[in-house]
Design a protein around this motif. Structure first.
Motif, PDB file in Angstrom:
ATOM      1  N   SER A 128      -7.817   4.056  -1.789  1.00  0.00           N
ATOM      2  CA  SER A 128      -6.776   4.432  -2.743  1.00  0.00           C
ATOM      3  C   SER A 128      -5.440   4.632  -2.041  1.00  0.00           C
ATOM      4  CB  SER A 128      -7.194   5.715  -3.477  1.00  0.00           C
ATOM      5  OG  SER A 128      -6.201   6.113  -4.402  1.00  0.00           O
ATOM      6  N   ASP A 132      -1.824   2.267  -2.277  1.00  0.00           N
ATOM      7  CA  ASP A 132      -0.517   2.817  -2.638  1.00  0.00           C
ATOM      8  C   ASP A 132       0.499   2.724  -1.505  1.00  0.00           C
ATOM      9  OD1 ASP A 132      -1.051   3.477  -5.279  1.00  0.00           O
ATOM     10  OD2 ASP A 132      -1.885   5.436  -4.768  1.00  0.00           O
ATOM     11  N   ARG A 197       1.129   7.839  -6.164  1.00  0.00           N
ATOM     12  CA  ARG A 197       0.136   6.968  -6.811  1.00  0.00           C
ATOM     13  C   ARG A 197       0.825   5.918  -7.677  1.00  0.00           C
ATOM     14  NH1 ARG A 197      -4.914   9.675  -6.362  1.00  0.00           N
ATOM     15  NH2 ARG A 197      -4.605  11.886  -5.907  1.00  0.00           N
ATOM     16  N   GLY A 198       0.398   4.667  -7.511  1.00  0.00           N
ATOM     17  CA  GLY A 198       0.920   3.583  -8.343  1.00  0.00           C
ATOM     18  C   GLY A 198       2.381   3.273  -8.124  1.00  0.00           C
ATOM     19  N   GLU A 201       3.293  -0.462  -8.573  1.00  0.00           N
ATOM     20  CA  GLU A 201       2.858  -1.187  -9.761  1.00  0.00           C
ATOM     21  C   GLU A 201       4.047  -1.466 -10.673  1.00  0.00           C
ATOM     22  OE1 GLU A 201      -0.195  -2.124  -9.269  1.00  0.00           O
ATOM     23  OE2 GLU A 201      -0.102  -0.794  -7.565  1.00  0.00           O
ATOM     24  N   ALA A 204       4.894   1.289 -13.222  1.00  0.00           N
ATOM     25  CA  ALA A 204       4.812   2.605 -12.601  1.00  0.00           C
ATOM     26  C   ALA A 204       5.344   3.698 -13.489  1.00  0.00           C
ATOM     27  CB  ALA A 204       5.585   2.596 -11.279  1.00  0.00           C
ATOM     28  N   SER A 364      -3.955   2.774 -11.086  1.00  0.00           N
ATOM     29  CA  SER A 364      -3.815   3.485  -9.816  1.00  0.00           C
ATOM     30  C   SER A 364      -4.505   4.840  -9.828  1.00  0.00           C
ATOM     31  CB  SER A 364      -2.332   3.665  -9.488  1.00  0.00           C
ATOM     32  OG  SER A 364      -1.669   4.415 -10.495  1.00  0.00           O
TER      33      SER A 364
END
Length: 441
Positions: A128, A132, A197-198, A201, A204, A364
């Motif tokens: 994880s 990220d 986190r994320g 993306e 996001a 995420s």
């Protein structure tokens, strides 16, 4: 300007964090796999059978590891992942040291279970974090570098473990690898930063699904309802049986059939299989990042191709004539080691590409749980059943084939990789469809 949604930059701190997390994973596999080079002296000291040693290397570790992986992964999806990785690294390193003071079989069994308790929290949170740290176009390669951990860990465990055991006894090996792990846990806690986190993306700014509000069982059921994720998990689980059965028992095969010493087998087999796997993991991650930019089906297509190519190489390792070998100075190197290198190269593709695929197909906020779920299948079937099934088959075939019983057992479990190829092939189209569903409207 909404800087809160701007993705971070990849810099030296990013790479340092990846390197430390990879080092943690290397040590987890050293502590997990070093037992394979020590099977013969431990077996003789405790008077155990191949089935008992298979139970010690597999189920004693696999059951707890699999049971705790998802709860810890779920915790990591809402809490500080760096802290969890550091704590777990310290726990399994102390447990590894305790293996070196076991005086009876049951004590070693309990110590191995304790190693599993710590290692259950290493993989999911680390995957994880790595996901990220890097943007999607660099993610497969970054994860491939992280996934060198099992390969380098196996290499170092076999080579250095065999040498230490040869000169100082098998108990010293566990202390030699456990102590540095405790130090590494402290370094990770002090140096690695928890990433957003994320952050990379495209969506996001869109709140991710609040997975923590679901019950753990409901979340696992929902994730397994994804056809590509389910098929990847099953494929990796079967590959785990073959891979762990192979890696745990191959050193014993070369000691029994090729007459190698513990240090000789550790050095030659460790270098051949370890180097092949290291280059294979990096190569498939690099190739995947380039091919998937044009067609996402390559993510699992490459996993299927690599696994298929590994099968004949694996069978050749155990059936190439013992009389064929090279002499490198004073070191005897069987021709079979060339196939061990090839098997390591292609056999490393499935895990690297599968973890990357899983990280791409979920949000995420669920990457730790998803990686832990994949790990559950690989561990429960692979670590839990691979060495045990191989040991049981070895005892069974020995009744009719004598000393060649282990040869036939290893050939049988290695051939299971064909089933993995089928699962990956079936998952390619559903995986592509899942990625299309995640694209922003």
């Amino acid at each position: 300007m909404h800087t809160s949604h701007m993705p971070p930059r990849v810099n030296w701190r990013t790479h340092l964090s990846l390197a430390l997390l990879a080092l943690v994973y290397i040590f987890s596999f050293i502590d997990r796999q070093v037992l394979s080079i020590l099977l013969e002296p431990i077996k003789h000291e405790f008077g155990a059978s191949d089935t008992q040693m298979g139970l010690l290397t597999g189920l004693a570790f696999g059951l707890l590891y699999a049971a705790l992986g998802i709860p810890v992964g779920r915790l990591a999806d809402t809490r500080n992942r760096r802290n969890i990785v550091a704590l777990c690294c310290g726990i399994w390193s102390l447990a590894t040291m305790s293996c070196g003071i076991a005086t009876q079989y049951w004590q070693m069994f309990v110590a191995r279970m304790s190693v599993a308790v710590g290692e259950a929290g290493g993989m999911g949170p680390s995957i994880s974090i790595v996901s990220d740290l890097y943007p999607p176009k660099m993610r497969s390669f970054a994860i491939s570098l992280f996934m060198m951990g099992p390969n380098l860990g196996t290499l170092l465990g076999l080579v250095l473990g065999g040498m230490v055991a040869q000169y100082y006894g098998w108990r010293a090996v566990f202390l030699a690898f456990g102590i540095p792990g405790v130090v590494l846990a402290l370094i990770v806690y002090l140096v690695v930063k928890e990433p957003l986190r994320g952050a990379y993306e495209q969506a996001a700014a869109v709140p991710a699904r609040p997975a923590a509000r679901e019950s753990m069982l409901r979340q696992v059921w929902r994730l397994l309802a994804m056809k590509p994720l389910r098929q990847i998990c099953l494929g990796c689980g079967v590959a785990g049986i073959a891979g762990y059965g192979y890696s745990v028992w191959a050193p014993s095969f070369f000691m029994r059939i090729h007459g190698m010493s513990i240090s000789h087998a550790g050095l030659v087999f460790g270098l051949a299989s370890g180097l092949g796997a290291v280059f294979g993991a990096v190569f498939c991650g690099w190739l995947s990042d380039r091919l998937t930019q044009r067609d996402t089906r390559w993510q699992l297509g490459l996993a299927a191709i690599g696994t298929f190519c590994a099968v004949p190489a694996g069978v050749a390792v155990f059936f190439w004539p013992v009389s064929d070998f090279w002499m490198l100075g004073s070191i005897k190197v069987p021709y079979a080691m060339a196939f061990a290198l090839i098997f390591g190269f292609f056999g490393s593709w499935f895990a690297t590409l599968s973890y990357s695929a899983v990280s791409q197909m979920v949000q995420s906020s669920e990457r730790s749980v998803s990686a832990a779920l994949l790990n559950l299948f690989m561990t429960l079937l692979g670590v839990g059943m691979g060495p045990l099934v191989t040991g049981m088959l070895s005892d069974y075939f020995s009744q009719s084939h004598g000393a060649d019983g282990l040869r036939w057992a290893l050939m049988s479990v290695t051939s299971l990789l064909i089933v993995t190829v089928i699962f990956f092939a079936l998952a390619i189209k559903p995986y592509q469809q899942r990625l299309q569903q995640l694209q922003p409207a």
